[in-house]
Design a protein around this motif. Structure first.
Motif, PDB file in Angstrom:
ATOM      1  N   GLY A  12      12.701   9.973  57.146  1.00 58.84           N
ATOM      2  CA  GLY A  12      13.547   8.637  57.170  1.00 58.84           C
ATOM      3  C   GLY A  12      15.253   9.064  58.041  1.00 58.84           C
ATOM      4  O   GLY A  12      15.184   7.969  58.899  1.00 58.84           O
ATOM      5  N   GLU A  13      15.397  10.205  58.034  1.00 59.00           N
ATOM      6  CA  GLU A  13      16.864  10.342  58.887  1.00 59.00           C
ATOM      7  C   GLU A  13      16.342  10.218  60.298  1.00 59.00           C
ATOM      8  O   GLU A  13      17.093  10.059  61.221  1.00 59.00           O
ATOM      9  N   GLN A  14      15.198  11.164  60.535  1.00 58.81           N
ATOM     10  CA  GLN A  14      14.521  11.433  61.889  1.00 58.81           C
ATOM     11  C   GLN A  14      14.284   9.756  62.678  1.00 58.81           C
ATOM     12  O   GLN A  14      14.737   9.407  63.687  1.00 58.81           O
ATOM     13  N   LEU A  15      13.650   8.968  61.828  1.00 60.29           N
ATOM     14  CA  LEU A  15      13.558   7.597  62.242  1.00 60.29           C
ATOM     15  C   LEU A  15      14.810   6.991  62.245  1.00 60.29           C
ATOM     16  O   LEU A  15      14.815   6.024  63.422  1.00 60.29           O
ATOM     17  N   ILE A  16      15.570   7.134  61.650  1.00 61.00           N
ATOM     18  CA  ILE A  16      16.916   6.361  61.970  1.00 61.00           C
ATOM     19  C   ILE A  16      17.591   6.485  63.233  1.00 61.00           C
ATOM     20  O   ILE A  16      18.052   5.982  64.013  1.00 61.00           O
ATOM     21  N   TYR A  17      17.808   7.803  63.347  1.00 59.47           N
ATOM     22  CA  TYR A  17      18.458   8.564  64.488  1.00 59.47           C
ATOM     23  C   TYR A  17      17.505   8.266  65.849  1.00 59.47           C
ATOM     24  O   TYR A  17      18.148   7.904  66.843  1.00 59.47           O
ATOM     25  N   ALA A  18      16.193   8.120  65.678  1.00 67.81           N
ATOM     26  CA  ALA A  18      15.448   7.777  66.956  1.00 67.81           C
ATOM     27  C   ALA A  18      15.484   6.396  67.311  1.00 67.81           C
ATOM     28  O   ALA A  18      15.479   5.953  68.536  1.00 67.81           O
ATOM     29  N   ILE A  19      15.849   5.436  66.367  1.00 64.87           N
ATOM     30  CA  ILE A  19      15.950   3.961  66.498  1.00 64.87           C
ATOM     31  C   ILE A  19      17.510   3.739  67.010  1.00 64.87           C
ATOM     32  O   ILE A  19      17.676   3.124  68.005  1.00 64.87           O
ATOM     33  N   THR A  20      18.192   4.283  66.239  1.00 64.03           N
ATOM     34  CA  THR A  20      19.634   3.613  66.218  1.00 64.03           C
ATOM     35  C   THR A  20      20.616   4.263  67.545  1.00 64.03           C
ATOM     36  O   THR A  20      21.246   3.735  68.047  1.00 64.03           O
ATOM     37  N   ILE A  21      20.163   5.790  67.715  1.00 63.77           N
ATOM     38  CA  ILE A  21      21.173   6.281  68.781  1.00 63.77           C
ATOM     39  C   ILE A  21      20.898   5.775  70.108  1.00 63.77           C
ATOM     40  O   ILE A  21      22.024   5.382  70.806  1.00 63.77           O
ATOM     41  N   PRO A  22      19.869   5.330  70.760  1.00 66.13           N
ATOM     42  CA  PRO A  22      19.843   5.007  71.904  1.00 66.13           C
ATOM     43  C   PRO A  22      20.301   3.364  71.816  1.00 66.13           C
ATOM     44  O   PRO A  22      21.081   3.130  72.922  1.00 66.13           O
ATOM     45  N   LEU A  23      19.963   2.610  71.084  1.00 63.52           N
ATOM     46  CA  LEU A  23      20.469   1.333  70.659  1.00 63.52           C
ATOM     47  C   LEU A  23      21.979   1.439  70.570  1.00 63.52           C
ATOM     48  O   LEU A  23      22.603   0.610  71.314  1.00 63.52           O
ATOM     49  N   SER A  24      22.450   2.131  70.108  1.00 61.90           N
ATOM     50  CA  SER A  24      23.956   2.304  69.646  1.00 61.90           C
ATOM     51  C   SER A  24      24.653   2.539  71.111  1.00 61.90           C
ATOM     52  O   SER A  24      25.675   2.009  71.285  1.00 61.90           O
ATOM     53  N   THR A  25      24.078   3.569  71.544  1.00 63.23           N
ATOM     54  CA  THR A  25      24.710   4.136  72.895  1.00 63.23           C
ATOM     55  C   THR A  25      24.803   3.063  74.045  1.00 63.23           C
ATOM     56  O   THR A  25      25.717   2.765  74.582  1.00 63.23           O
ATOM     57  N   SER A  26      23.638   2.291  73.966  1.00 58.75           N
ATOM     58  CA  SER A  26      23.753   1.225  74.901  1.00 58.75           C
ATOM     59  C   SER A  26      24.743  -0.023  74.660  1.00 58.75           C
ATOM     60  O   SER A  26      25.162  -0.565  75.831  1.00 58.75           O
ATOM     61  N   ILE A  27      24.571  -0.213  73.563  1.00 59.39           N
ATOM     62  CA  ILE A  27      25.831  -1.272  72.893  1.00 59.39           C
ATOM     63  C   ILE A  27      27.091  -0.930  73.381  1.00 59.39           C
ATOM     64  O   ILE A  27      27.950  -1.500  73.750  1.00 59.39           O
ATOM     65  N   ILE A  28      27.437   0.471  72.822  1.00 60.25           N
ATOM     66  CA  ILE A  28      28.760   1.023  73.177  1.00 60.25           C
ATOM     67  C   ILE A  28      29.078   0.943  74.665  1.00 60.25           C
ATOM     68  O   ILE A  28      30.219   0.498  75.069  1.00 60.25           O
TER      69      ILE A  28
END
Length: 341
Positions: A12-28
Motif C-alpha cells: 500500500g505504501e509503495q502504491l501510494i508513493y508510485a501514484i502520488t509522488i509524480p502527480l504531487s511533483t507536477s502540481i507543485i
C-alpha cells in the motif's frame, strides 16, 4: 502483525508513493511556475490575480499534502495528537482549496454577468477580509474533531490493533503509547455527511452552475454579434467570421466539458464510493481506496492549473524565460561546434 499484513502495508505504501509522488511533483512545479509568472509581471498585480494567487497557494499546499491523503483511509498506530494532525491538516488544505476555487469562479462570474458593479464588489474593497473568509472557515471546521467532535472513545470499528494485540484495550494499543488511528475515530459520521453534502457537493454544484451560466450568456452574446454582423453585411447566410466565432465557442464548450469530466467526475466517484462504504459499514480494499483517493484528489487539484495555463498572461513570462535559455543553449552548442571544426 503477521507477514501477510506487513506485506499488504508495504504494498500500500509503495502504491501510494508510485501514484502520488509524480502527480504531487507536477502540481507543485506547475503552481510555482504560474506563481512566479504572476509575481514577475507587475501588470498582473491586481485584486483578481491576488485571488487566483491565493488559489494557487492552496493548490500547491494540496499537492504537498497529496501523498498523505490516502493514509487517511488506512489504519495506523499513532498517538492521539499525531492522529488528529494526520487527518485535520489535509482536510483543512482540501477545504481551503475548494473555497478558494469557489471564490475565484464567483469573482469571474460577476465580471461577466454584472460588469457594471464588478469593481464595487466587497471582495475588491476589502481583500484581507476576503482572504480571511476563504481560509478561516475551513480551518475552523476541520479543527472541530480536535475540540471534541470525534469518536475517539468509541468502539474500534476497524480493529487495526487486533492483529498485534488482540486482548489489549484500545487506549493502550501498543507499549509505546500509540493507539489505533482510523478516520472513523477522528471523523464521526455526522461530520462526514455534513462536509460532503453540506460543503463539498454544494461548492462543486455552485462552480458548475456558474460555469454553465457563463457559457449560456456567451452563447446569447454570440447570437447578438452574428445578428448584427448579418444586418451590416445584409446577407442571409453565415459568413466566414461567424463560422469562426461559432467554432471557437464550440471549442470552448468542449474544453469546459472535458475539463469537468476529467477533473471533477473522478472525485465525485471517489466521494460517493466512500459514502456508500460508510453507510454499509463494510471494510473495503485498501488498494481500491488508494487508487480512488489519489486519482480523485489529484484530478481535482489540476483545475487551477488548467485555468492558469489557459491564460497567456500567466504563461508568457515562463515562455520567454524558456526561449532565452533555449537560445543560450543553441549559441553554446554552435560555438562549441565551430571550435571543434
Amino acid at each position: 502483525m503477521d507477514c501477510n499484513d506487513s506485506r499488504a502495508v508495504l504494498f500500500g505504501e509503495q502504491l501510494i508513493y508510485a501514484i502520488t509522488i509524480p502527480l504531487s511533483t507536477s502540481i507543485i512545479l506547475a503552481n510555482l511556475i504560474i506563481i512566479l509568472s504572476i509575481a514577475w509581471n507587475r501588470q498582473l498585480h491586481n485584486t483578481p490575480n491576488y485571488f487566483f494567487l491565493s488559489l494557487l497557494v492552496a493548490d500547491m499546499c494540496t499537492g504537498v499534502a497529496l501523498p498523505f491523503i490516502p493514509y487517511m483511509g488506512l489504519n495506523r498506530e499513532l498517538s492521539f495528537s499525531s492522529c488528529l494532525v494526520a487527518h485535520i491538516f489535509p482536510n483543512f488544505l482540501f477545504l481551503a482549496f475548494l473555497l478558494n476555487l469557489v471564490m475565484v469562479h464567483y469573482e469571474r462570474y460577476i465580471c461577466i454577468v454584472d460588469p457594471l458593479h464588478y469593481s464595487n464588489l466587497w471582495m475588491h474593497r476589502s481583500f484581507p477580509l476576503a482572504l480571511l473568509v476563504v481560509w478561516a472557515p475551513p480551518l475552523l471546521y476541520a479543527s472541530l474533531p480536535a475540540f471534541g467532535w470525534n469518536n475517539w472513545t468509541g468502539p474500534d470499528w476497524n480493529g487495526c490493533c487486533a492483529s498485534s494485540q488482540k486482548l489489549t484495550p484500545i487506549s493502550n494499543c501498543s507499549t509505546n503509547g500509540t493507539t489505533c488511528c482510523s478516520y472513523r475515530r477522528v471523523f464521526p459520521n455526522a461530520f462526514i455527511y455534513l462536509e460532503v453534502y453540506g460543503l463539498v457537493l454544494p461548492a462543486i454544484l455552485t462552480i458548475a452552475g456558474m460555469t454553465g451560466r457563463v457559457l449560456w450568456i456567451t452563447h446569447g452574446q454570440l447570437k447578438d454579434i452574428c445578428r448584427l454582423h448579418r444586418s451590416v453585411e445584409r446577407g442571409s447566410q453565415a459568413s466566414d467570421r461567424e463560422q469562426r466565432l461559432n467554432l471557437r465557442y464550440t471549442r470552448c464548450v468542449v474544453a469546459v466539458s472535458l475539463t469537468f469530466l476529467a477533473c471533477w467526475v473522478p472525485y465525485l466517484i471517489y466521494m460517493h464510493v466512500c459514502i456508500a462504504f460508510l453507510l454499509s459499514d463494510t471494510k473495503w480494499s485498501s488498494t481500491t481506496h488508494i487508487v480512488l483517493s489519489c486519482t480523485g484528489i489529484g484530478s481535482m487539484a489540476v483545475v487551477p492549473l488548467v485555468l492558469g495555463l489557459a491564460n497567456r498572461q500567466y504563461t508568457e513570462p515562463a515562455y520567454k524565460l524558456f526561449q532565452k535559455l533555449r537560445d543560450r543553449w543553441r549559441r553554446r552548442t554552435q560555438g562549441s561546434d565551430e571550435v571543434a571544426v
